[in-house]
Scaffold this motif. Structure first.
Motif, PDB file in Angstrom:
ATOM      1  N   SER A   1       0.806  -1.217   0.000  1.00  0.00           N
ATOM      2  CA  SER A   1       0.000   0.000   0.000  1.00  0.00           C
ATOM      3  C   SER A   1       0.844   1.273   0.000  1.00  0.00           C
ATOM      4  N   SER A   2       2.146   1.135  -0.058  1.00  0.00           N
ATOM      5  CA  SER A   2       3.027   2.293  -0.011  1.00  0.00           C
ATOM      6  C   SER A   2       3.122   2.963  -1.384  1.00  0.00           C
ATOM      7  N   ALA A   3       2.814   4.242  -1.420  1.00  0.00           N
ATOM      8  CA  ALA A   3       2.902   4.992  -2.678  1.00  0.00           C
ATOM      9  C   ALA A   3       4.355   5.143  -3.118  1.00  0.00           C
ATOM     10  N   LEU A   4       5.260   5.285  -2.166  1.00  0.00           N
ATOM     11  CA  LEU A   4       6.677   5.401  -2.492  1.00  0.00           C
ATOM     12  C   LEU A   4       7.193   4.117  -3.130  1.00  0.00           C
ATOM     13  N   ALA A   5       6.815   2.976  -2.578  1.00  0.00           N
ATOM     14  CA  ALA A   5       7.253   1.694  -3.124  1.00  0.00           C
ATOM     15  C   ALA A   5       6.738   1.507  -4.547  1.00  0.00           C
ATOM     16  N   TRP A   6       5.469   1.818  -4.778  1.00  0.00           N
ATOM     17  CA  TRP A   6       4.909   1.668  -6.111  1.00  0.00           C
ATOM     18  C   TRP A   6       5.488   2.677  -7.094  1.00  0.00           C
TER      19      TRP A   6
END
Length: 164
Positions: free
Chosen positions: A35-40
């Protein structure tokens, strides 16, 4: 000025190894924090230009996964040393740059707009590629050009040493 430009060019292979390591880390981040925007964001930026290279190294997060990340980081660090000390270890710099050129060439030419990956395929089973897909990955194209220039630099240094 010329020295700093040549150093940046010689750092091109380091950028390829670093991009592949960053791509592997982004895969692990997405797996651990979906759910991490940074990871995606990191995943969607890096993986399209390095997907085939990453899939050739590992197929799933396991001990070999982190070994591949460590190997790529060490490769980038060795390349950084070779870039700032170009007169030493010329053969190693030559091999380092050409391995990065082959890897980035495979990564850029094998970019596909479909699917998430082909983890279980062999290189002989990969679909034919065309250079028209290079425009889909500006990061990969910049890395490919930078590494190509680093290879030319290594060739020129070897020829210069032979002449002397």
């Amino acid at each position: 000025m010329r020295t700093s430009v040549m150093t940046v060019i010689r750092l091109g292979p380091c950028a390829v190894y670093g991009a592949a390591a960053l791509s592997l880390v982004s895969v692990a981040l997405v797996a651990n924090a979906p759910s991490s925007a940074l990871a995606w964001g990191m995943y969607m930026t890096m993986v399209p230009s390095t997907r085939r290279l990453v899939l050739a190294l590992v197929s799933a997060p396991d001990p070999a996964f982190w070994g591949a990340v460590a190997m790529l980081i060490i490769g980038a660090a060795v390349g950084a040393y070779l870039a700032v000390r170009p007169e030493r270890y010329l053969r190693l710099r030559f091999v380092h740059a050409h391995v990065a050129l082959i890897a980035s060439g495979l990564a850029v030419t094998q970019i596909s707009g479909s699917g998430a990956g082909l983890a279980s395929t062999l290189f002989s089973q990969l679909p034919a590629s065309s250079w028209s897909v290079v425009l889909r990955s500006p990061i990969g194209l910049v890395l490919l050009v930078l590494v190509f220039l680093a290879c030319l630099n290594a060739h020129a240094a070897i020829i210069k040493r032979i002449r002397v």
